[in-house]
Enzyme design. Structure first.
Site: not given
Ligand code: 3HC
Ligand code: NAI
Length: 697
Positions: A62, A101, A104, A125
Site C-alpha cells: 500500500a 499489499g 497480498e 506491516e
Molecule cells: N508506500 C509509499 N512509499 C514507499 C513505500 C510504500 N509502501 N515503499 C517505499 N516507498 C518509497 C520510499 O519512501 C522512497 O521514497 P523516496 O525515494 O521519495 O524517499 C522510495 O519508495 C524508495 O524506498 P527506499 O528508499 O526505502 O528504498 P530501498 O530500496 O532501501 O527499500 C523497500 C525498498 C524494502 C521496499 C522499503 O522502501 C520498504 O520497506 N518499504 C515499505 C514496505 C512496507 O512496509 N509495505 C507495507 C505497506 S502497508 C500495506 O501494504 C498495507 C496493506 O496490508 C493493506
C-alpha cells in the site's frame, strides 16, 4: 491516472503495476488493476492473466503516504477479492520485492511464479504498526500453514525464493525472465484445464492447529519493536482464519486493522519510516550535486571505533586499509576485525566465500602514505585536538586530490580540524556510533567550508554501508550527544532527589527505551563523560549535579568494563548496588535536598522534555535541519522506540506544544535555568505553529 500497463500476449494478458520506484499500490494502481482485470475477463480471446511489476519490485505494498488522508475507494481488499474471483487463471510473476499489499496481490492471484535471484516476499506491516489488511492474514495461513504464516506476519521479515518454494508460497521458481516464464506457465495451466484456484475458498479446520498455539505465541511476544498493539493484533487476525470462513475472518482482519491504523503507535512508526528517508534530502544540495566516486577506504586508528568502522565498510564490500602508529595496536585491531568476520561466518550471518572476499581486501599499515589511493578516509584516533590536527596535516600531504577526509570526532570542532589542511572543502565529520559495524546511525557533520559534493559523497557512502546518514552542523556533541547531555544532567538531578538507577532505568525501559540512562552510561564508560567534563567549561550547577558520578568514576567504577558503575555486573547482568544509592543519599543530605520517591511518569516526562527542549534549540540554531532528523537520530542511534516516534514527535503529537511549553515553564520555576524553555517551542506554542514545519529542511 491509471498506473498500470496492460500488454496483450495473444491469449494471455499481462498486467504490469507501474508506479515507480516500488509500485506502491496508490489509488491509480488500484483502479488500474481493477479495470485491467475486468477487461481481461470480458474479452473472450483472453484465456489467462499474468500480473507483474515494473522495474525492481513486484510491489512494496500500500502507498503509506496515502494513509494519513484516508484511502479513496476502491480499497485494496475489494480489488484483490475481485481479481481472485476471476474465472480465468491469474498468475503472479514475482519479479522482485512483493511486500505487504504487494504480497497480498500475489496471494489473490491463483498461482505464483518467482524470480530466484531477486524475488522476495514479506508482510512487513507490523513494522509500521498495522497488520496485513487486504486479506493477507487470511490467505497466507491457508497457503503455507498457520505457524509459517504467524512467523512471517508477526516478525515482518522477508523470505527468499528458495524458502517460498519450500513452504508453498511459490508454485514455480525460475532463473531466466520471470514474466516470460509466468506467461508460459499460464498457457500450460490453460492447456491442462487448470483454472482459477482461490485461496479464500479453502478452510483451515480448528482441529488442524494445536489448541494452545495462539496463547503460546502471545505469551512469547514480550517486547515487540512495533509497540504494545500491532503484534498482538496480527496474532488475533490469523487466529480468526482458523475454523471460520474467509468472509468472517476477513471482517475480523479489517476491524483489527482499523484499530491499529488509528493508534498513535502506527502513526509514529509511519512517521519514522518517512523521517528516515527524508533525512537524505538536503535542501541546498539538489540532485545536480553528484557524489564523488568512492571505491577505496582508509581508516586511521584501529581502536574501538576504527575496528567497527572498518568492519562496516568491509561488510558492504569496500576494500579497507587501516593505519596505526604502533605494530601491536595494528595487530590487535586487525585481529579483532578478523575475529568478528569469522564469528559472523560461524553464526551464519556471512557465507565463507563472502568472508574470504572481505578478508582479501583488508590491509593494515603503519605508514600513512599507504592511504594515497583512498577515496574516503575516516580518522578515528584519540579524541585530542592536537592529535587530530597533526593527523589531518599529514593526511593533507598524502591523500589524493578529491579524497574525502572525515573525522570521527565525537566532541571536537570539525572546522578547527579542517583549518589545518589546504583543503577544508574536502573535510567533514562522520560520527559513527559504537559498535560502528552494528549501529545504524551516522551523523554527518557539515563544516563551515565543507563542499556540497563532499557532503553528498558522505551521505551516499552512508547509504552504501547501510547506515542512516543524518546531517548535523558543528557544535559540541552535534545533535545526538548534545541532547544526551541535557538528558543525563536531568538524570543526575533525579538521582539526587531520590530516584535510584533501577527506578530511572525501569521507568524509561518500561516506557519503551532499549536501555535506561544509567545502564547506558555504564555501557559507554562513566570515565568517558568524566574526561569530557574535565576538558570543557562547566556551569556551577552542572559541576554540582555530577559530583557523585564523578566520584563513582574516580573510584574506578567505569561501568560494565570494570564490573561496576551505577550497577555492579555479573557479565552483562546488572545487579542493583545500594552503595551507589547511599552515595547519592549522602550528597543529597549535604545539599539539603529532601529525597522522595519519583513516580515513573515524572521520570519519563522530565527526560523526554529535556531531550526535546534541547532538540528544539538545535533546530533553532540550524544545527539540525528538521525535527524529523532529530527523531531519526534518536531512533537509529539511541534505542528510542520507533513506536514512540522520537522526542520531537512526542512533544508535538503526544503532549502538544502548548502543554510542553507550560510543563517546561513549571519545571523552570522549580529547578531554575537548566530548564529554560527553547524560544522555538515558545514561539510555536504561542502562534500555533508546527515543529514539523520548522527548521531549514
Ligand atoms: N508506500 C509509499 N512509499 C514507499 C513505500 C510504500 N509502501 N515503499 C517505499 N516507498 C518509497 C520510499 O519512501 C522512497 O521514497 P523516496 O525515494 O521519495 O524517499 C522510495 O519508495 C524508495 O524506498 P527506499 O528508499 O526505502 O528504498 P530501498 O530500496 O532501501 O527499500 C523497500 C525498498 C524494502 C521496499 C522499503 O522502501 C520498504 O520497506 N518499504 C515499505 C514496505 C512496507 O512496509 N509495505 C507495507 C505497506 S502497508 C500495506 O501494504 C498495507 C496493506 O496490508 C493493506
Ligand atoms: P581508542 O583509544 O579505542 O582508539 C584510538 C586508536 O587510535 C588507538 O588504537 C591508537 O593507537 C590510534 N592512534 C592514535 N594516534 C594515531 C595516529 N596518529 N595514527 C593512527 N592511529 C593512531 O579510541 P576510540 O574509542 O576508538 O575513539 C576514536 C575516536 O572516535 C575518538 O575521536 C572518539 O571520540 C570517537 N568516538 C568514539 C566513540 C566510542 O564509543 N568509543 C563513539 C563515537 C566516536
Amino acid at each position: 491516472m491509471a498506473k498500470v500497463d496492460v500488454e496483450s500476449r495473444g491469449d494471455v494478458v499481462l498486467i504490469r503495476l507501474a508506479n515507480p520506484p516500488v509500485n506502491a499500490l496508490a489509488h491509480g494502481v488500484r483502479t488500474g488493476l481493477q479495470a485491467a482485470v475486468r477487461a481481461a475477463n470480458a474479452d473472450p480471446a483472453v484465456k489467462a492473466i499474468v500480473v507483474t511489476g515494473e522495474g525492481r519490485a513486484f510491489s512494496a505494498g500500500a502507498d503509506i503516504a496515502e494513509f494519513a488522508a484516508g484511502l479513496k475507494p476502491p480499497g485494496l481488499p475489494e480489488v484483490i477479492d475481485e481479481m481472485e474471483a476471476s474465472p480465468k487463471p491469474v498468475v503472479a510473476a514475482v519479479n522482485g520485492l512483493a511486500l505487504g499489499g504487494g504480497l497480498e496481490v500475489a496471494l489473490g492471484c491463483h498461482y505464483r511464479v518467482m524470480d530466484r535471484a531477486v524475488g522476495q516476499l514479506g508482510l512487513p506491516e507490523v513494522k509500521i504498526g498495522i497488520l496485513p489488511g487486504a486479506g493477507g492474514t487470511q490467505r497466507l495461513p491457508r497457503l503455507v500453514g498457520v505457524e509459517a504464516a504467524l512467523d512471517m506476519i508477526v516478525s515482518g521479515n522477508f523470505i527468499n525464493a528458495a524458502t517460498a518454494e519450500k513452504n508453498g508460497l511459490a508454485d514455480k521458481v525460475v532463473d531466466g525472465n520471470v514474466v516470460d516464464a509466468a506467461v508460459a506457465y499460464a498457457r500450460e495451466l490453460v492447456a491442462a484445464g487448470k483454472g482459477a484456484r482461490p485461496l479464500s475458498a479453502k478452510r483451515i479446520e480448528a482441529t488442524s492447529v494445536p489448541s494452545d498455539l495462539f496463547d503460546k505465541r502471545r505469551a512469547a511476544l514480550a517486547k515487540h519493536s512495533s509497540g504494545p498493539m500491532a503484534a498482538k493484533h496480527c496474532i488475533a487476525a490469523v487466529e480468526a482464519a482458523v475454523g471460520s470462513d474467509y468472509k468472517s475472518g476477513v471482517a475480523r482482519e479489517s476491524a483489527l486493522f482499523a484499530e491499529l491504523a488509528a493508534s498513535p503507535y502506527a502513526k509514529a512508526l509511519q512517521y519514522a519510516f518517512f523521517a528516515e528517508r527524508k533525512a537524505a534530502d538536503i535542501p541546498d544540495i539538489g540532485k545536480g550535486v553528484k557524489p564523488r566516486p568512492v571505491e577505496k577506504i582508509g581508516v586511521l586508528g584501529a581502536g574501538t571505533m576504527g575496528v567497527g568502522i572498518s568492519l562496516a565498510f568491509l561488510q558492504a564490500g569496500f576494500p579497507v586499509t587501516v593505519v596505526e602508529t604502533k605494530p601491536e595496536a595494528l595487530e590487535r585491531g586487525l585481529g579483532r576485525i578478523r575475529e568478528t568476520i569469522e564469528s559472523n561466518v560461524k553464526r551464519g550471518r556471512m557465507t565463507r566465500d563472502k568472508a574470504d572476499a572481505v578478508l582479501a581486501v583488508l590491509r593494515g599499515s603503519l605508514d600513512l602514505a599507504d592511504l594515497r589511493d583512498a577515496d574516503f578516509i575516516v580518522e578515528a584516533v584519540f579524541e585530542k585536538m592536537a592529535v587530530k590536527q597533526e593527523v589531518f596535516r599529514k593526511l593533507d600531504a598524502v591523500a589524493k586530490k578529491g579524497a574525502v577526509l572525515a573525522s570521527n570526532t565525537s566532541t571536537l570542532d570539525v572546522d578547527q580540524i579542517a583549518a589545518v589542511t589546504s583543503r577544508p572543502e574536502d573535510v567533514l565529520g562522520t560520527h559513527f556510533f559504537s559498535p560502528a559495524n552494528i549501529m545504524r546511525l551516522l551523523e554527518v557533520v557539515r563544516g563551515a567550508r565543507t563542499a556540497k559534493d563532499t557532503l553528498a559523497t558522505a551521505m551516499s557512502v552512508a547509504k552504501r554501508i547501510n547506515k542512516v546518514g543524518v546531517v548535523a552542523g558543528v557544535c559540541f556533541g552535534f545533535i545526538g550527544n548534545r541532547m544526551v547531555e541535557a538528558y543525563l544532567e536531568e538524570v543526575q538531578a533525579m538521582l539526587l532527589e531520590g530516584a535510584t538507577p533501577v527506578e530511572i532505568d525501569g521507568a524509561l525501559e518500561t516506557w519503551g527505551l532499549a536501555m535506561g540512562p544509567n545502564a547506558m552510561m555504564d555501557l559507554a564508560g562513566i570515565d568517558v563523560g568524566y574526561m569530557i567534563r574535565r576538558e570543557h567549561p562547566l556551569t556551577e550547577e552542572r559541576r554540582r549535579l555530577y559530583r557523585v558520578t564523578d566520584k563513582i568514576s574516580e573510584m574506578g567504577r567505569h561501568g560494565q568494563k570494570t564490573g561496576a558503575g551505577y550497577y555492579r555486573y555479573d557479565g552483562r547482568t546488572r545487579i542493583p548496588d545500594e552503595a551507589v544509592v547511599a552515595m547519592f543519599e549522602e550528597e543529597a543530605r549535604a545539599l539539603k535536598i529532601n529525597r522522595r520517591t519519583l513516580p515513573p511518569d515524572e521520570i519519563v516526562e522530565r527526560c523526554l522534555l529535556r531531550l526535546a527542549n534541547e532538540g528544539a534549540q538545535l533546530l533553532d540554531e540550524g544545527i539540525a535541519l528538521r525535527a524529523s532528523d532529530i527523531d531519526t537520530i534518536y531512533l537509529a542511534g539511541y534505542g528510542f522506540p520507533a513506536w514512540r516516534g522520537g522526542p520531537m514527535w512526542q512533544i508535538e503529537n503526544a503532549i502538544g506544544l502548548k502543554e510542553t511549553a507550560e510543563k517546561v515553564r513549571a519545571y523552570q520555576a522549580k529547578y531554575g535555568p537548566r530548564w529554560a524553555l527553547s524560544p522555538l517551542i515558545e514561539r510555536l506554542a504561542k502562534d500555533g505553529g508546527l515543529l514539523a514545519a520548522a527548521g531549514k529542511g
